[in-house]
Write a protein that holds these residues in place. Structure first.
Motif, PDB file in Angstrom:
ATOM      1  N   LEU A 158       0.766  -0.977  -0.038  1.00  0.00           N
ATOM      2  CA  LEU A 158       0.173   0.019   0.034  1.00  0.00           C
ATOM      3  C   LEU A 158       0.852   1.276  -0.297  1.00  0.00           C
ATOM      4  O   LEU A 158       0.512   2.330  -1.011  1.00  0.00           O
ATOM      5  N   ALA A 159       1.926   1.191   0.779  1.00  0.00           N
ATOM      6  CA  ALA A 159       2.854   2.559   0.738  1.00  0.00           C
ATOM      7  C   ALA A 159       3.627   2.402  -0.676  1.00  0.00           C
ATOM      8  O   ALA A 159       3.731   3.595  -1.026  1.00  0.00           O
ATOM      9  N   ALA A 160       3.808   1.211  -1.106  1.00  0.00           N
ATOM     10  CA  ALA A 160       4.412   1.581  -2.530  1.00  0.00           C
ATOM     11  C   ALA A 160       3.651   2.150  -3.565  1.00  0.00           C
ATOM     12  O   ALA A 160       3.890   2.805  -4.496  1.00  0.00           O
ATOM     13  N   THR A 161       2.366   1.843  -3.419  1.00  0.00           N
ATOM     14  CA  THR A 161       1.469   2.438  -4.539  1.00  0.00           C
ATOM     15  C   THR A 161       1.529   4.122  -4.435  1.00  0.00           C
ATOM     16  O   THR A 161       1.502   4.765  -5.489  1.00  0.00           O
ATOM     17  N   ASN A 162       1.603   4.595  -3.205  1.00  0.00           N
ATOM     18  CA  ASN A 162       1.915   6.067  -3.186  1.00  0.00           C
ATOM     19  C   ASN A 162       3.359   6.636  -3.833  1.00  0.00           C
ATOM     20  O   ASN A 162       3.235   7.383  -4.516  1.00  0.00           O
ATOM     21  N   LEU A 163       4.217   5.628  -3.425  1.00  0.00           N
ATOM     22  CA  LEU A 163       5.587   5.850  -4.109  1.00  0.00           C
ATOM     23  C   LEU A 163       5.488   5.862  -5.485  1.00  0.00           C
ATOM     24  O   LEU A 163       6.264   6.766  -6.150  1.00  0.00           O
ATOM     25  N   VAL A 164       5.240   4.671  -6.037  1.00  0.00           N
ATOM     26  CA  VAL A 164       5.482   4.739  -7.468  1.00  0.00           C
ATOM     27  C   VAL A 164       4.577   5.443  -7.952  1.00  0.00           C
ATOM     28  O   VAL A 164       4.816   5.989  -9.054  1.00  0.00           O
ATOM     29  N   GLY A 165       3.263   5.950  -7.665  1.00  0.00           N
ATOM     30  CA  GLY A 165       2.481   6.531  -8.479  1.00  0.00           C
ATOM     31  C   GLY A 165       3.075   8.184  -8.390  1.00  0.00           C
ATOM     32  O   GLY A 165       3.010   8.765  -9.397  1.00  0.00           O
ATOM     33  N   THR A 166       3.628   8.546  -7.315  1.00  0.00           N
ATOM     34  CA  THR A 166       4.166   9.818  -7.242  1.00  0.00           C
ATOM     35  C   THR A 166       5.215   9.944  -8.309  1.00  0.00           C
ATOM     36  O   THR A 166       5.435  10.757  -9.031  1.00  0.00           O
ATOM     37  N   ALA A 167       6.097   8.825  -8.315  1.00  0.00           N
ATOM     38  CA  ALA A 167       7.309   8.772  -9.264  1.00  0.00           C
ATOM     39  C   ALA A 167       6.836   8.724 -10.901  1.00  0.00           C
ATOM     40  O   ALA A 167       7.729   9.515 -11.606  1.00  0.00           O
ATOM     41  N   VAL A 172       8.211  10.774 -14.549  1.00  0.00           N
ATOM     42  CA  VAL A 172       8.296   9.921 -16.014  1.00  0.00           C
ATOM     43  C   VAL A 172       7.112  11.054 -16.754  1.00  0.00           C
ATOM     44  O   VAL A 172       7.539  11.374 -17.997  1.00  0.00           O
ATOM     45  N   MET A 173       5.934  11.127 -16.300  1.00  0.00           N
ATOM     46  CA  MET A 173       5.125  11.875 -17.120  1.00  0.00           C
ATOM     47  C   MET A 173       5.237  13.525 -16.833  1.00  0.00           C
ATOM     48  O   MET A 173       4.724  14.248 -17.672  1.00  0.00           O
ATOM     49  N   ARG A 174       5.826  13.855 -15.881  1.00  0.00           N
ATOM     50  CA  ARG A 174       6.201  15.308 -15.487  1.00  0.00           C
ATOM     51  C   ARG A 174       5.158  16.111 -15.417  1.00  0.00           C
ATOM     52  O   ARG A 174       4.749  17.215 -16.153  1.00  0.00           O
ATOM     53  N   VAL A 175       3.758  15.685 -14.622  1.00  0.00           N
ATOM     54  CA  VAL A 175       2.669  16.358 -14.589  1.00  0.00           C
ATOM     55  C   VAL A 175       2.698  17.255 -13.516  1.00  0.00           C
ATOM     56  O   VAL A 175       2.918  17.127 -12.336  1.00  0.00           O
ATOM     57  N   PRO A 176       2.362  18.625 -13.761  1.00  0.00           N
ATOM     58  CA  PRO A 176       2.341  19.792 -12.834  1.00  0.00           C
ATOM     59  C   PRO A 176       0.946  19.792 -12.384  1.00  0.00           C
ATOM     60  O   PRO A 176       0.048  19.438 -12.886  1.00  0.00           O
ATOM     61  N   PRO A 177       1.209  20.129 -11.055  1.00  0.00           N
ATOM     62  CA  PRO A 177       2.169  20.835 -10.190  1.00  0.00           C
ATOM     63  C   PRO A 177       3.231  19.997  -9.665  1.00  0.00           C
ATOM     64  O   PRO A 177       4.158  20.360  -9.024  1.00  0.00           O
ATOM     65  N   LEU A 178       2.893  18.625  -9.399  1.00  0.00           N
ATOM     66  CA  LEU A 178       3.456  17.583  -8.877  1.00  0.00           C
ATOM     67  C   LEU A 178       4.962  17.869  -9.316  1.00  0.00           C
ATOM     68  O   LEU A 178       5.768  17.585  -8.619  1.00  0.00           O
ATOM     69  N   ALA A 179       5.094  17.761 -10.695  1.00  0.00           N
ATOM     70  CA  ALA A 179       6.493  17.728 -11.297  1.00  0.00           C
ATOM     71  C   ALA A 179       7.268  18.739 -11.154  1.00  0.00           C
ATOM     72  O   ALA A 179       8.632  18.963 -11.063  1.00  0.00           O
ATOM     73  N   THR A 180       6.676  19.942 -10.653  1.00  0.00           N
ATOM     74  CA  THR A 180       7.312  21.298 -10.070  1.00  0.00           C
ATOM     75  C   THR A 180       7.691  21.665  -9.013  1.00  0.00           C
ATOM     76  O   THR A 180       8.424  22.743  -8.666  1.00  0.00           O
ATOM     77  N   LEU A 181       6.973  20.922  -7.887  1.00  0.00           N
ATOM     78  CA  LEU A 181       7.261  21.164  -6.554  1.00  0.00           C
ATOM     79  C   LEU A 181       8.510  20.565  -5.852  1.00  0.00           C
ATOM     80  O   LEU A 181       9.117  19.803  -6.331  1.00  0.00           O
ATOM     81  N   PRO A 182       9.165  21.593  -5.192  1.00  0.00           N
ATOM     82  CA  PRO A 182      10.450  21.234  -4.592  1.00  0.00           C
ATOM     83  C   PRO A 182      10.168  19.737  -3.710  1.00  0.00           C
ATOM     84  O   PRO A 182       9.196  19.492  -3.309  1.00  0.00           O
ATOM     85  N   ALA A 183      11.271  18.881  -3.873  1.00  0.00           N
ATOM     86  CA  ALA A 183      11.192  17.564  -3.294  1.00  0.00           C
ATOM     87  C   ALA A 183      10.780  17.381  -1.930  1.00  0.00           C
ATOM     88  O   ALA A 183      10.044  16.635  -1.644  1.00  0.00           O
ATOM     89  N   ASP A 184      11.441  18.458  -0.981  1.00  0.00           N
ATOM     90  CA  ASP A 184      11.176  18.704   0.498  1.00  0.00           C
ATOM     91  C   ASP A 184       9.228  19.015   0.232  1.00  0.00           C
ATOM     92  O   ASP A 184       8.792  18.289   1.413  1.00  0.00           O
TER      93      ASP A 184
END
Length: 210
Positions: A158-167, A172-184
């Motif tokens: 279940l934790a991996a679903t969050n991590l892989v989906g975020t990645a 990979v797809m570089r969808v904003p705003p997730l792709a442009t936010l600072p890593a922190d």
């Protein structure tokens, strides 16, 4: 009587007597897969990069898919994830997400992660190798750190679903705003969900009896 004709043999691969390094083959594979992806990478190219005969690559790993799976360990180190779970600053989710995103953000592994994940979503052999890697190494290691058992394995998944989906969306797809936010900022957004999956009671999560 004429002297016997001289015969010459052509050497291939490594120098005679030089030990074959499994690690050298893995490093060459990681580089090739990371640059060219799974489909375009050939065992012959990897063998040339590692200075070994192609037959030795097959002898060491059995198949291209198995070599792909093993080379993933040079990028996603299960031991690093376990260390993040065991100790560090912040809650368990923060430590795990920060460690995972660090792999995607680091200049030595970022391109390889993208290429390998794209391969895993587009090629059946790469997909199976990636799935086997996640099950055999990552999920098993994380579940063991959580105490072991099928429920711990489900928590890790279940934790991996969050991590892989975020990645996928960020790198990979570089969808904003997730792709442009600072890593922190991404760590702060994702960590609470990961922490909940890993630490909340089975009743709160609604985990089935396994």
């Amino acid at each position: 009587m004429a002297p016997p004709a001289k015969t010459t043999s052509r050497r291939r691969g490594r120098r005679q007597g030089e030990p074959v390094s499994r690690e050298a083959v893995l490093r060459a594979a990681k580089q090739r897969f990371g640059v060219e992806g799974y489909e375009k990478t050939t065992l012959r190219a990897i063998a040339n990069d590692a200075h070994v005969d192609p037959s030795m690559v097959l002898y060491l790993f059995g198949s291209k898919a198995e070599l792909f799976r093993e080379s993933l360990r040079l990028i996603i180190d299960p031991d690093a994830l376990i260390a993040a779970l065991a100790d560090g600053d912040g809650d368990i989710g923060t430590r795990m997400v920060r460690t995972y995103l660090g792999i995607w953000e680091h200049q030595d592994t970022a391109a390889s992660m993208v290429a390998m994940l794209v391969s895993a979503t587009s090629n059946p052999d790469a997909h199976e190798a990636f799935r086997a890697f996640m099950q055999s190494y990552v999920l098993t290691a994380v579940a063991g750190a959580l105490g072991g058992g099928e429920q711990a394995r489900l928590r890790a998944m279940l934790a991996a679903t969050n991590l892989v989906g975020t990645a996928i969306l960020r790198y990979v797809m570089r969808v904003p705003p997730l792709a442009t936010l600072p890593a922190d900022d991404v760590v702060k957004l994702i960590a609470p969900s990961v922490t909940r999956y890993l630490t909340a009671s089975a009743q709160e999560l609604g985990l089935p009896e396994l």
